[in-house]
Design an enzyme around this catalytic site. Sequence first.
Site, PDB file in Angstrom:
ATOM      1  N   ARG A 131       0.950  -1.238  -0.253  1.00  0.00           N
ATOM      2  CA  ARG A 131       0.442  -0.084   0.002  1.00  0.00           C
ATOM      3  C   ARG A 131       0.560   1.164  -0.538  1.00  0.00           C
ATOM      4  NH1 ARG A 131      -4.529  -0.545   5.046  1.00  0.00           N
ATOM      5  NH2 ARG A 131      -4.896   1.177   3.998  1.00  0.00           N
ATOM      6  N   TYR A 145      -9.193  14.519  -5.606  1.00  0.00           N
ATOM      7  CA  TYR A 145      -9.097  15.215  -5.354  1.00  0.00           C
ATOM      8  C   TYR A 145      -8.099  15.526  -4.305  1.00  0.00           C
ATOM      9  CZ  TYR A 145     -11.621  12.473  -2.389  1.00  0.00           C
ATOM     10  OH  TYR A 145     -12.130  11.342  -1.553  1.00  0.00           O
ATOM     11  N   ASN A 148      -8.733  18.948   3.485  1.00  0.00           N
ATOM     12  CA  ASN A 148      -7.863  18.872   4.543  1.00  0.00           C
ATOM     13  C   ASN A 148      -8.796  18.475   5.709  1.00  0.00           C
ATOM     14  OD1 ASN A 148      -5.969  20.797   2.994  1.00  0.00           O
ATOM     15  ND2 ASN A 148      -6.925  22.952   3.379  1.00  0.00           N
ATOM     16  N   LYS A 149      -8.184  18.481   6.681  1.00  0.00           N
ATOM     17  CA  LYS A 149      -9.001  18.610   7.659  1.00  0.00           C
ATOM     18  C   LYS A 149      -9.407  19.707   8.292  1.00  0.00           C
ATOM     19  CE  LYS A 149      -9.941  14.129   8.691  1.00  0.00           C
ATOM     20  NZ  LYS A 149      -9.315  13.048   7.501  1.00  0.00           N
ATOM     21  N   GLN A 185      -8.620   2.723  -3.835  1.00  0.00           N
ATOM     22  CA  GLN A 185      -8.227   3.920  -3.431  1.00  0.00           C
ATOM     23  C   GLN A 185      -6.776   4.437  -2.716  1.00  0.00           C
ATOM     24  OE1 GLN A 185     -11.221   6.213  -0.342  1.00  0.00           O
ATOM     25  NE2 GLN A 185      -9.547   5.801   1.288  1.00  0.00           N
ATOM     26  N   SER A 223     -16.036  13.138   8.116  1.00  0.00           N
ATOM     27  CA  SER A 223     -16.098  14.125   6.388  1.00  0.00           C
ATOM     28  C   SER A 223     -17.128  14.667   6.155  1.00  0.00           C
ATOM     29  CB  SER A 223     -16.881  13.014   5.445  1.00  0.00           C
ATOM     30  OG  SER A 223     -16.895  14.008   3.939  1.00  0.00           O
TER      31      SER A 223
END
Length: 249
Positions: A131, A145, A148-149, A185, A223
């Site tokens: 990974r 894309y 940010n957090k 992902q 999210s």
Amino acid sequence: MERHVPEPTHTLEGWHVLHDFRLLDFARWFSAPLEAREDAWEELKGLVREWRELEEAGQGSYGIYQVVGHKADLLFLNLRPGLDPLLEAEARLSRSAFARYLGRSYSFYSVVELGSQEKPLDPESPYVKPRLTPRVPKSGYVCFYPMNKRRQGQDNWYMLPAKERASLMKAHGETGRKYQGKVMQVISGAQGLDDWEWGVDLFSEDPVQFKKIVYEMRFDEVSARYGEFGPFFVGKYLDEEALRAFLGL
């Protein structure tokens, strides 16, 4: 007032990643003599073959995509073991004859990242190692894309205790696992490297899966409360034959 004790996420870093988005000046390209276009194509084809050889030697990965919409025409996606070989890949493309017909529209530099909120990961684990050095699928579609957090008022990700972050990310991961076998992902970190904190790549044989996974994940608290998202780019993988057809040759 209780003093905040920083609890940074434990991370492992892998390959360096460059998303290099380019616009093609179609009018200039098609007004150029056929011989000049063929020469540019042969040089580009040779460069891509070098990238393929590096991938086969385990020294990186790559993908070229036709991007939908006005934001770009082509995405040159390259992964390398370090920044220096990534810079070389970018420079080789920019010095090529084909680059005379290209303009820059967007780019994002990051490093493949695996994170653990509570305990360090084992870099030698057979689950972890692949990974950190992912191989770009040679078919289908990509959705990229940056994100940010959030650090705003009560919704400050970086002020949360590690256990709370771990709980939120676990729920987020459970949503993602529903798409196992449908969506691949790759997460890359860009703190201190680019304008956003992370880059997200989704790969699938069906672009509708991008809509489904992103929409479903928006309902996860991590999210809904803490995610901030940049522009989305979607493209179709181009092999050598498809790239030549895209260029009208």
